[in-house]
Structure formats: structure tokens, C-alpha cells
Design an enzyme around this catalytic site. Structure first.
Site, PDB file in Angstrom:
ATOM      1  N   ARG A 229      16.526  53.956 -27.193  1.00 39.88           N
ATOM      2  CA  ARG A 229      17.306  52.781 -27.942  1.00 39.88           C
ATOM      3  C   ARG A 229      16.449  51.599 -27.986  1.00 39.88           C
ATOM      4  O   ARG A 229      15.645  51.382 -27.288  1.00 39.88           O
ATOM      5  CB  ARG A 229      18.600  52.367 -26.700  1.00 39.88           C
ATOM      6  CG  ARG A 229      19.825  53.246 -26.984  1.00 39.88           C
ATOM      7  CD  ARG A 229      20.414  53.151 -28.225  1.00 39.88           C
ATOM      8  NE  ARG A 229      21.706  54.239 -28.391  1.00 39.88           N
ATOM      9  CZ  ARG A 229      21.707  55.383 -29.006  1.00 39.88           C
ATOM     10  NH1 ARG A 229      20.343  55.797 -29.633  1.00 39.88           N
ATOM     11  NH2 ARG A 229      22.955  56.112 -29.281  1.00 39.88           N
ATOM     12  N   GLU A 258      20.081  47.122 -36.408  1.00 34.61           N
ATOM     13  CA  GLU A 258      19.813  47.951 -37.530  1.00 34.61           C
ATOM     14  C   GLU A 258      20.788  47.723 -38.469  1.00 34.61           C
ATOM     15  O   GLU A 258      22.047  47.655 -38.252  1.00 34.61           O
ATOM     16  CB  GLU A 258      20.062  49.489 -36.761  1.00 34.61           C
ATOM     17  CG  GLU A 258      19.122  49.797 -35.599  1.00 34.61           C
ATOM     18  CD  GLU A 258      19.304  51.363 -35.322  1.00 34.61           C
ATOM     19  OE1 GLU A 258      20.337  51.987 -35.804  1.00 34.61           O
ATOM     20  OE2 GLU A 258      18.348  51.600 -34.528  1.00 34.61           O
ATOM     21  N   HIS A 277      16.324  55.668 -38.086  1.00 35.99           N
ATOM     22  CA  HIS A 277      17.074  55.954 -36.944  1.00 35.99           C
ATOM     23  C   HIS A 277      17.565  57.580 -37.601  1.00 35.99           C
ATOM     24  O   HIS A 277      18.779  57.791 -37.529  1.00 35.99           O
ATOM     25  CB  HIS A 277      18.571  55.297 -36.863  1.00 35.99           C
ATOM     26  CG  HIS A 277      19.167  55.661 -35.500  1.00 35.99           C
ATOM     27  ND1 HIS A 277      19.825  54.657 -34.779  1.00 35.99           N
ATOM     28  CD2 HIS A 277      19.256  56.706 -34.829  1.00 35.99           C
ATOM     29  CE1 HIS A 277      20.216  55.361 -33.626  1.00 35.99           C
ATOM     30  NE2 HIS A 277      19.954  56.330 -33.539  1.00 35.99           N
TER      31      HIS A 277
END
Length: 314
Positions: A229, A258, A277
Site C-alpha cells: 500500500r 491514485e 497498480h
């Protein structure tokens, strides 16, 4: 527990609707597939099950009995804090994330060890200069997080002879790790000798900004890989460590914000590799498979392997 009204939302909602439109798959349960920005208060009050990657902006528990995360991470649900009712079950998606992250990590390890960037630069200059590759079985890797993903990552790396040490909250021994240390037990020698440090930890109060100035001051030319994370890392300290030589390079797949802001200094730093990601993407088919398996287990009352301990945050 009997589930009757299921609300699906988020970025996979159309794909999930297409895969779940066969009535026999849901045994006549009432289902709504609603785009993220269109979920109403009435939708939330109607549902007794909520399925999405994260809560909507107007999320409230209403009559919910069960919340199922379509991703492995649940930190955005945990951000609801003390609002989480004891009677509401929280589960997460478990698929082939560990295998995917193992392959992702291995690709960047091999890129480093086989000197891909150096040979590309030499090719552009028309320069023939031999540099011996380094072998995987010479590498020492420290993996932060020894849960299902961390264990599978360790299995993939250990297959190639990599020495893999783990760090977890408890320090309990786990398969595929040479040894496992608790966060309190990890010593400077372990970090100094690490060639790669890989973070798979969830975001909790204990792990937020865990990788800070003090941490990076304990490493010596390691490559740092973050597939856990984003908020577990103090990126200012990471950049300082790259500039000072404490870190050799960083591969970052997850970020606190993000998409990553266009003005972030991470984009332009030569020591940083950014991916959007993608190290362990949930496919619609995997999401459906895990959801249906979890639904069956929820209603049967059997033990859930993907239940989230709300108190711990994972």
C-alpha cells in the site's frame, strides 16, 4: 446468514453484470449493478450485501449484513474507522494475487541482475562491453508481510534459490521463508545485507509510514519494491535515500493517491520505476469466482478463509 439483496458497484460493474446475468448463478436473489457515481442512498438501504473495490462517497451501512471487497486490500473500508458495526461481515477477494506479484517482482529482479538498462545504453552508443549478470541464487530478499500473498511470493522466489526472509506483525514461522521476524525483531544487519526489500503489507495504524527516514537509513544499496500500500511509505524519505545512495532503486506499483499526481517528483527521478497498480489486477472472472465461493460459505456458516479482522485491518 441469508443474503437476498446484493448491490454491485465500481469499475468492474458492467463486466460482473455480464458474467452474473445467469439466474442460476445467484439462485433468484435480487441484484443491482450500479455505476460508482450513481449509487443512491436508497440503493444502500435496499442492499444487505455490498460488493465493490471500495465504499462510495455516500456509503452508509443501512441494512447491510455483508461487505465484500473486490480487491485484496481493504484500507479504504478501514478508513471508515469506528463506524464499522460488529454485526457486518467484511471479506476480501483472494485469487492468484500472490502468483502475479511473484512474477511482477521477479521480472524487475531479473531486469536488475541481467543489466537490461546498462546493455540498452551500451547498444545506443554502439559499445561492446561485457558485464557479468548476477544470479538469483546469490540474492537475499526481505519480504514485509507473510500472509497469503507474501508466502506465495516467497515460494516463487525460493524456487529459484533466492534466500527469502520475512517480516510480520507476529514473527510466526511461515512456509517458504528461511526465517520470519517480527517488526520489533528485525535488525540492522538483516536490512544492510538485503539485495531487495519487498513490501506486501496492508495499510494499518502500525504500518502507515513504516518505511521512513529511519528505515531507509538502515539499508545499503537495496532495491525497494512496493506492491503493498502506498501510504506505508514516506516517499520524501525514499527519494532522499535514492539520492544519498542508501537505496539503489525503487519499483513502485501502489501510491497513497491514485492516479499519481502529475507533479509528483517520483515521475522524474531516474532511480524510480512507476507502474499503475497493475502487479495483481483482479480480473472479472476471478472476482466472480471468489464472490460466489464466498457467498456460498457465508450462507453455509462455514469458516471463511478471506474474512477480514476489522480490529486488525486485514
Amino acid at each position: 446468514m441469508r443474503i437476498t439483496n446484493i448491490l454491485f458497484t465500481g469499475r468492474l460493474v458492467k463486466e460482473l453484470e455480464g458474467l452474473l446475468n445467469a439466474e442460476e448463478m445467484l439462485n433468484g436473489r435480487r441484484v443491482r449493478f450500479v455505476p460508482d457515481g450513481e449509487v443512491s442512498s436508497e440503493d444502500l438501504d435496499w442492499a444487505d450485501a455490498y460488493v465493490a473495490f471500495h465504499p462510495t462517497a455516500n456509503f452508509h451501512f443501512g441494512n447491510l449484513k455483508w461487505v465484500h471487497s473486490l480487491g485484496a486490500g481493504v484500507d479504504r473500508y478501514m478508513a471508515l474507522g469506528d463506524r464499522w458495526p460488529d454485526e457486518v461481515l467484511l471479506t476480501r477477494t483472494i485469487t492468484s494475487f500472490g502468483q502475479k506479484i511473484g512474477e511482477y517482482t521477479l521480472s524487475y529482479m531479473l531486469k536488475e541482475l541481467q543489466h537490461h538498462d546498462r546493455f540498452r545504453e551500451q547498444q545506443e552508443r554502439g559499445e561492446w562491453k561485457m558485464v557479468a549478470p548476477r544470479a538469483l541464487d546469490e540474492m537475499k530478499v526481505v519480504v514485509f508481510g507473510t500472509g497469503e500473498i507474501g508466502q506465495e511470493l516467497a515460494r516463487v522466489l525460493a524456487f529459484f534459490g533466492v534466500r527469502v526472509e520475512g517480516v510480520s506483525r507476529s514473527g510466526a514461522e511461515k512456509d517458504h521463508f528461511c526465517r520470519v521476524m517480527s517488526l520489533e525483531e528485525i535488525d540492522d544487519s538483516c536490512l544492510r545485507k538485503a539485495d531487495f526489500i519487498i513490501n506486501t503489507l496492508p495499510l494499518t495504524k502500525e504500518t502507515e509510514r513504516l518505511f521512513d527516514k529511519r528505515f531507509f537509513g538502515r539499508v545499503n544499496q537495496a532495491v525497494f519494491v512496493n506492491v503493498g500500500r502506498g501510504a506505508t511509505v514516506d516517499h520524501g524519505s525514499l527519494l532522499d535515500a535514492l539520492d544519498s545512495g542508501g537505496l539503489k532503486a525503487a519499483v513502485l506499483d501502489v501510491f497513497e493517491e491514485e492516479p499519481l499526481s502529475a507533479d509528483s517528483p517520483l515521475w522524474s527521478h531516474p532511480g524510480v520505476t512507476i507502474t499503475p497498480h497493475i502487479s495483481a489486477i483482479t480480473t472479472p472472472e476471478e472476482a466472480v469466482e471468489c464472490f460466489l465461493e464466498t457467498l456460498e460459505t457465508v450462507e453455509s456458516g462455514e469458516e471463511l478463509r478471506n474474512r477480514v479482522d476489522v480490529g486488525r485491518g486485514y
